[in-house]
Design an enzyme around this catalytic site. Structure first.
Site, mmCIF file in Angstrom:
data_model
loop_
_atom_site.group_PDB
_atom_site.id
_atom_site.type_symbol
_atom_site.label_atom_id
_atom_site.label_comp_id
_atom_site.label_asym_id
_atom_site.label_seq_id
_atom_site.Cartn_x
_atom_site.Cartn_y
_atom_site.Cartn_z
ATOM 1 N N LEU A 189 42.167 76.736 -26.537
ATOM 2 C CA LEU A 189 42.387 75.740 -25.489
ATOM 3 C C LEU A 189 42.905 76.460 -24.245
ATOM 4 O O LEU A 189 43.795 77.295 -24.340
ATOM 5 C CB LEU A 189 43.450 74.730 -25.971
ATOM 6 C CG LEU A 189 44.012 73.762 -24.944
ATOM 7 C CD1 LEU A 189 42.947 72.757 -24.508
ATOM 8 C CD2 LEU A 189 45.212 73.009 -25.528
ATOM 9 N N GLU A 220 53.561 68.112 -2.596
ATOM 10 C CA GLU A 220 54.407 67.057 -2.001
ATOM 11 C C GLU A 220 55.739 66.899 -2.757
ATOM 12 O O GLU A 220 56.694 66.331 -2.219
ATOM 13 C CB GLU A 220 53.666 65.708 -2.005
ATOM 14 C CG GLU A 220 52.505 65.614 -1.012
ATOM 15 C CD GLU A 220 51.260 66.388 -1.445
ATOM 16 O OE1 GLU A 220 51.042 66.542 -2.661
ATOM 17 O OE2 GLU A 220 50.526 66.881 -0.557
ATOM 18 N N ASP A 226 52.630 60.839 -14.874
ATOM 19 C CA ASP A 226 53.531 60.084 -13.995
ATOM 20 C C ASP A 226 54.455 59.170 -14.793
ATOM 21 O O ASP A 226 54.058 58.621 -15.818
ATOM 22 C CB ASP A 226 52.679 59.264 -13.012
ATOM 23 C CG ASP A 226 53.514 58.725 -11.860
ATOM 24 O OD1 ASP A 226 54.635 59.225 -11.639
ATOM 25 O OD2 ASP A 226 53.039 57.802 -11.176
ATOM 26 N N TRP A 241 57.978 68.911 -3.308
ATOM 27 C CA TRP A 241 59.104 69.635 -2.700
ATOM 28 C C TRP A 241 60.015 68.681 -1.929
ATOM 29 O O TRP A 241 61.159 69.021 -1.613
ATOM 30 C CB TRP A 241 58.608 70.726 -1.740
ATOM 31 C CG TRP A 241 57.890 71.846 -2.422
ATOM 32 C CD1 TRP A 241 56.558 72.107 -2.358
ATOM 33 C CD2 TRP A 241 58.443 72.860 -3.261
ATOM 34 N NE1 TRP A 241 56.235 73.214 -3.110
ATOM 35 C CE2 TRP A 241 57.383 73.704 -3.674
ATOM 36 C CE3 TRP A 241 59.746 73.150 -3.726
ATOM 37 C CZ2 TRP A 241 57.570 74.800 -4.511
ATOM 38 C CZ3 TRP A 241 59.925 74.253 -4.560
ATOM 39 C CH2 TRP A 241 58.849 75.056 -4.931
ATOM 40 N N ARG A 285 45.863 58.993 -15.807
ATOM 41 C CA ARG A 285 47.116 58.896 -15.059
ATOM 42 C C ARG A 285 47.994 57.864 -15.746
ATOM 43 O O ARG A 285 47.609 56.711 -15.880
ATOM 44 C CB ARG A 285 46.897 58.481 -13.598
ATOM 45 C CG ARG A 285 48.241 58.388 -12.881
ATOM 46 C CD ARG A 285 48.150 58.095 -11.416
ATOM 47 N NE ARG A 285 49.478 58.237 -10.834
ATOM 48 C CZ ARG A 285 49.768 58.780 -9.673
ATOM 49 N NH1 ARG A 285 48.797 59.233 -8.923
ATOM 50 N NH2 ARG A 285 51.010 58.872 -9.243
ATOM 51 N N HIS A 308 62.326 63.829 -17.325
ATOM 52 C CA HIS A 308 61.498 65.042 -17.281
ATOM 53 C C HIS A 308 61.569 65.794 -18.616
ATOM 54 O O HIS A 308 60.570 66.312 -19.103
ATOM 55 C CB HIS A 308 61.932 65.953 -16.132
ATOM 56 C CG HIS A 308 61.658 65.351 -14.783
ATOM 57 N ND1 HIS A 308 60.417 64.896 -14.429
ATOM 58 C CD2 HIS A 308 62.453 65.119 -13.704
ATOM 59 C CE1 HIS A 308 60.454 64.406 -13.197
ATOM 60 N NE2 HIS A 308 61.685 64.531 -12.735
ATOM 61 N N GLY A 313 60.533 59.882 -14.156
ATOM 62 C CA GLY A 313 61.761 59.441 -13.482
ATOM 63 C C GLY A 313 62.124 58.027 -13.892
ATOM 64 O O GLY A 313 63.272 57.743 -14.282
ATOM 65 N N ARG A 314 61.144 57.130 -13.856
ATOM 66 C CA ARG A 314 61.401 55.725 -14.212
ATOM 67 C C ARG A 314 61.831 55.592 -15.670
ATOM 68 O O ARG A 314 62.750 54.858 -15.999
ATOM 69 C CB ARG A 314 60.138 54.877 -13.954
ATOM 70 C CG ARG A 314 59.988 54.458 -12.505
ATOM 71 C CD ARG A 314 58.616 53.894 -12.247
ATOM 72 N NE ARG A 314 57.610 54.956 -12.194
ATOM 73 C CZ ARG A 314 56.291 54.755 -12.342
ATOM 74 N NH1 ARG A 314 55.837 53.551 -12.567
ATOM 75 N NH2 ARG A 314 55.459 55.768 -12.242
HETATM 76 C C1 FPP Z 1 55.960 62.748 -12.402
HETATM 77 O O1 FPP Z 1 56.897 61.767 -12.790
HETATM 78 C C2 FPP Z 1 56.228 63.985 -13.077
HETATM 79 C C3 FPP Z 1 56.484 65.169 -12.460
HETATM 80 C C4 FPP Z 1 56.534 65.340 -11.006
HETATM 81 C C5 FPP Z 1 56.786 66.374 -13.246
HETATM 82 C C6 FPP Z 1 56.006 66.558 -14.492
HETATM 83 C C7 FPP Z 1 56.823 67.380 -15.405
HETATM 84 C C8 FPP Z 1 56.853 67.255 -16.742
HETATM 85 C C9 FPP Z 1 55.964 66.363 -17.518
HETATM 86 C C10 FPP Z 1 57.815 68.036 -17.554
HETATM 87 C C11 FPP Z 1 57.736 69.484 -17.351
HETATM 88 C C12 FPP Z 1 56.425 70.037 -17.686
HETATM 89 C C13 FPP Z 1 56.229 71.336 -17.939
HETATM 90 C C14 FPP Z 1 54.864 71.814 -18.242
HETATM 91 C C15 FPP Z 1 57.327 72.295 -17.968
HETATM 92 P P1 FPP Z 1 57.853 61.170 -11.680
HETATM 93 O O2 FPP Z 1 59.119 61.930 -11.703
HETATM 94 O O3 FPP Z 1 57.141 61.105 -10.368
HETATM 95 O O4 FPP Z 1 58.084 59.718 -12.248
HETATM 96 P P2 FPP Z 1 58.418 58.412 -11.406
HETATM 97 O O5 FPP Z 1 57.122 57.974 -10.773
HETATM 98 O O6 FPP Z 1 58.863 57.467 -12.473
HETATM 99 O O7 FPP Z 1 59.478 58.749 -10.422
#
Ligand code: FPP
Length: 224
Positions: A122, A59, A12, A61, A172, A29, A15-16
């Protein structure tokens, strides 16, 4: 010292991080994917057998379409560029979740799973379009249909994590303390580590610190 076989991660904070340092969630990302690479490497070094990564929830989506598309493009490029090398390192890829993506992506996921299916250093379980409640409901439906007696041991055979030991550790990142519909059954006795750092800032040192802490925990599993 506790043996460590399986680490599960809710990645997580992309985005931030992206907004803070690059003025774009997408950049977060992209940087998050670099952390994925680092953690795969470090898991190999630590001889961890299973690494389960929550990459896209049922969720997720709800996010703007262009962010969703970006995430799947990132995944597609990652697999196209890296699957040969992952295979050389004897890494096995398994998708958990429902593969209902574009035909092109479904094919690529199936190809990647098949190509690496015999590997055994792995195992990376990539949770994509995954939701634990959905997984549990589907398991209940299947076990009932099969007329198998419903007990813990039988039930686990109907989960997508069949034959995979439960996570020893859940990490997390992103300074949020919730499970977000991730592996609700499988995490029953996992040691949970909530990490303040956002996923793109999480590194090998942070990961090894958690592993070291975990190894020293007295795990009772209900006993004393
Ligand atoms: C959550 O951060 C992250 C995701 C929903 C996507 C996870 C994807 C990656 C780590 C990169 C791609 C991975 C692969 C394996 C191709 P968030 O966007 O919810 O962060 P926020 O809470 O700051 O908004």
């Amino acid at each position: 010292m506790n043996p460590l076989r399986h680490v599960a991660i809710i990645m997580d904070g992309n985005g931030r991080w992206g907004l803070k340092y690059k003025k774009s969630r997408k950049a977060g990302h992209k940087a998050g994917l670099k952390t994925v690479e680092k953690i795969i490497k470090e898991s190999l070094k630590n001889k961890i057998k299973y690494l389960t990564l929550y990459a896209f929830s049922t969720e997720n989506w709800k996010r703007p379409k262009n962010e969703v598309n970006y995430l799947f493009d990132l995944l597609e490029n990652f697999l196209r560029n890296r699957i040969e090398d992952l295979n050389k390192q004897k890494i096995k890829l398994k998708i958990i979740g429902i593969k209902s993506f574009s035909k092109k992506l479904n094919n690529l996921l199936n190809y990647s799973e098949k190509k690496t299916s015999k590997n055994s250093t792995l195992q990376i379980n990539l949770a994509l379009n995954y939701g634990s409640k959905k997984e549990l409901i589907n398991a209940f439906k299947s076990i009932t249909k099969a007329r198998v007696s419903v007990n813990e041991k039988n039930f686990t055979n109907y989960l997508q994590t069949k034959n995979i030991p439960d996570p020893d550790i859940l990490i997390r990142t992103g300074n949020t303390r919730r499970l977000s519909n991730f592996l609700l059954w499988q995490l029953a006795y996992s040691e949970i580590f909530f990490e303040k750092k956002l996923w793109p800032a999480f590194n090998e040192k942070d990961y090894n610190k958690i592993i070291k802490k975990f190894k020293k925990i007295k795990r009772n599993f209900g006993n004393i």
